[in-house]
Scaffold this motif. Structure first.
Motif, PDB file in Angstrom:
ATOM      1  N   UNK A 176       0.835  -1.199   0.000  1.00 20.11           N
ATOM      2  CA  UNK A 176       0.000   0.000   0.000  1.00 20.11           C
ATOM      3  C   UNK A 176       0.869   1.249   0.000  1.00 20.11           C
ATOM      4  N   UNK A 177       0.401   2.272  -0.718  1.00 24.83           N
ATOM      5  CA  UNK A 177       1.149   3.523  -0.827  1.00 24.83           C
ATOM      6  C   UNK A 177       0.213   4.701  -0.570  1.00 24.83           C
ATOM      7  N   UNK A 178       0.746   5.731   0.075  1.00 23.60           N
ATOM      8  CA  UNK A 178      -0.031   6.923   0.398  1.00 23.60           C
ATOM      9  C   UNK A 178       0.541   8.131  -0.335  1.00 23.60           C
ATOM     10  N   UNK A 179      -0.363   8.957  -0.878  1.00 21.77           N
ATOM     11  CA  UNK A 179       0.018  10.198  -1.537  1.00 21.77           C
ATOM     12  C   UNK A 179      -0.672  11.360  -0.830  1.00 21.77           C
ATOM     13  N   UNK A 180       0.076  12.429  -0.624  1.00 28.71           N
ATOM     14  CA  UNK A 180      -0.425  13.608   0.080  1.00 28.71           C
ATOM     15  C   UNK A 180      -0.765  14.675  -0.950  1.00 28.71           C
ATOM     16  N   UNK A 181      -1.963  15.253  -0.850  1.00 27.62           N
ATOM     17  CA  UNK A 181      -2.435  16.251  -1.813  1.00 27.62           C
ATOM     18  C   UNK A 181      -2.509  17.613  -1.135  1.00 27.62           C
ATOM     19  N   UNK A 182      -1.990  18.636  -1.831  1.00 23.93           N
ATOM     20  CA  UNK A 182      -1.940  19.987  -1.266  1.00 23.93           C
ATOM     21  C   UNK A 182      -1.910  21.005  -2.394  1.00 23.93           C
ATOM     22  N   UNK A 183      -2.169  22.276  -2.070  1.00 22.62           N
ATOM     23  CA  UNK A 183      -2.031  23.315  -3.085  1.00 22.62           C
ATOM     24  C   UNK A 183      -0.547  23.518  -3.380  1.00 22.62           C
ATOM     25  N   UNK A 184      -0.255  24.092  -4.541  1.00 21.33           N
ATOM     26  CA  UNK A 184       1.135  24.223  -4.980  1.00 21.33           C
ATOM     27  C   UNK A 184       1.993  25.025  -4.008  1.00 21.33           C
ATOM     28  N   UNK A 185       1.441  26.094  -3.438  1.00 19.15           N
ATOM     29  CA  UNK A 185       2.231  26.925  -2.525  1.00 19.15           C
ATOM     30  C   UNK A 185       2.674  26.142  -1.294  1.00 19.15           C
ATOM     31  N   UNK A 186       1.811  25.265  -0.817  1.00 16.38           N
ATOM     32  CA  UNK A 186       2.159  24.435   0.343  1.00 16.38           C
ATOM     33  C   UNK A 186       3.272  23.469  -0.016  1.00 16.38           C
ATOM     34  N   UNK A 187       3.207  22.918  -1.222  1.00 14.31           N
ATOM     35  CA  UNK A 187       4.269  22.002  -1.639  1.00 14.31           C
ATOM     36  C   UNK A 187       5.607  22.726  -1.751  1.00 14.31           C
ATOM     37  N   UNK A 188       5.589  23.898  -2.370  1.00 11.38           N
ATOM     38  CA  UNK A 188       6.840  24.632  -2.580  1.00 11.38           C
ATOM     39  C   UNK A 188       7.504  25.023  -1.265  1.00 11.38           C
ATOM     40  N   UNK A 189       6.691  25.362  -0.281  1.00 14.17           N
ATOM     41  CA  UNK A 189       7.238  25.753   1.026  1.00 14.17           C
ATOM     42  C   UNK A 189       7.462  24.554   1.938  1.00 14.17           C
ATOM     43  N   UNK A 190       7.016  23.386   1.505  1.00 15.76           N
ATOM     44  CA  UNK A 190       7.053  22.150   2.294  1.00 15.76           C
ATOM     45  C   UNK A 190       6.350  22.318   3.638  1.00 15.76           C
ATOM     46  N   UNK A 191       5.358  23.192   3.671  1.00 16.08           N
ATOM     47  CA  UNK A 191       4.635  23.412   4.924  1.00 16.08           C
ATOM     48  C   UNK A 191       3.588  22.339   5.191  1.00 16.08           C
ATOM     49  N   UNK A 192       3.546  21.306   4.349  1.00 17.45           N
ATOM     50  CA  UNK A 192       2.709  20.140   4.652  1.00 17.45           C
ATOM     51  C   UNK A 192       3.395  19.247   5.688  1.00 17.45           C
TER      52      UNK A 192
END
Length: 216
Positions: free
Chosen positions: A166-182
């Motif tokens: 099993x694999x998990x993927x995290x979904x976020x808006x682009x700005x959150x990804x760029x800042x790694x604030x997830x």
């Protein structure tokens, strides 16, 4: 395009049709039957591999069976990013307040009518929060399944990721990804993710994360 946020009493839940669970997972995540269409996902498949007579990103029978590259490209077209979660990490490292949702990839049995065949397939499932509680929006369920609070979600994810299949993927808006604030602490996760800032979606192959692309 922002994801719709209905109340828990009126959650949109798309049911399984053919091999379209990737489409169902996306629409359930965005809470709209019009968020994505089969035609749009087929178009993404063509754009990813325009020179291939048999497209490697979907079923050759036209039933769906879309791979992770298609889902990533679809999300990118709406201003969202999807990152593979390294299961060697504990999910408590996630900053849940900055995460739009999750997509889980799991093995599933292949059934023909009432007969279970000895074939292993893959299935896409979306997880989302409504009014502070998390729900499993699996298109094979009759209704959305309540997971519970943030702690319940983390325990659910831990249990799911105990399986190597099993694999998990995290979904976020682009700005959150760029800042790694997830992530609660970025430094603990460097170089251990599928980074769609530095790699286009079409370059992130299933083989990168040891997934089998077939689904049901």
């Amino acid at each position: 395009m922002k994801m719709n946020t209905p109340t828990s009493e009126c959650i949109y839940h798309e049911k399984q049709v053919r091999e379209l669970c990737a489409l169902h997972a996306l629409n359930n995540l965005f809470q709209s039957k019009d968020a994505f269409t089969k035609g749009e996902l087929d178009c993404i498949c063509h754009n990813l591999s325009p020179e291939n007579w048999i497209n490697p990103h979907k079923s050759m029978l036209g039933l769906g069976n879309y791979d992770v590259n298609v889902i990533m490209s679809a999300l990118q077209s709406r201003g969202y990013a999807m990152i593979w979660f390294d299961k060697r990490k504990d999910p408590s490292c996630l900053n849940l307040g900055n995460i739009a949702g999750f997509i889980l990839n799991i093995p599933t049995d292949y059934k023909f009518s009432f007969i279970t065949l000895p074939l292993k397939r893959r299935h896409w499932i979306s997880l989302r929060r409504f009014n502070g509680l998390y729900y499993n929006l699996d298109s094979k369920l009759d209704v959305p399944l309540l997971i519970g609070t943030e702690e319940a979600l983390l325990n659910f994810v831990r249990t799911e990721l105990d399986s190597k299949d099993k694999e998990l993927f995290v979904v976020m808006i682009n700005d959150v990804e760029k800042s790694q604030s997830w992530l609660k602490e970025k430094s603990n996760y460097d170089n251990k993710i599928v980074d769609s800032v530095n790699r286009d979606a079409e370059e992130v192959l299933i083989s990168d994360i040891n997934l089998i692309t077939t689904e049901l």
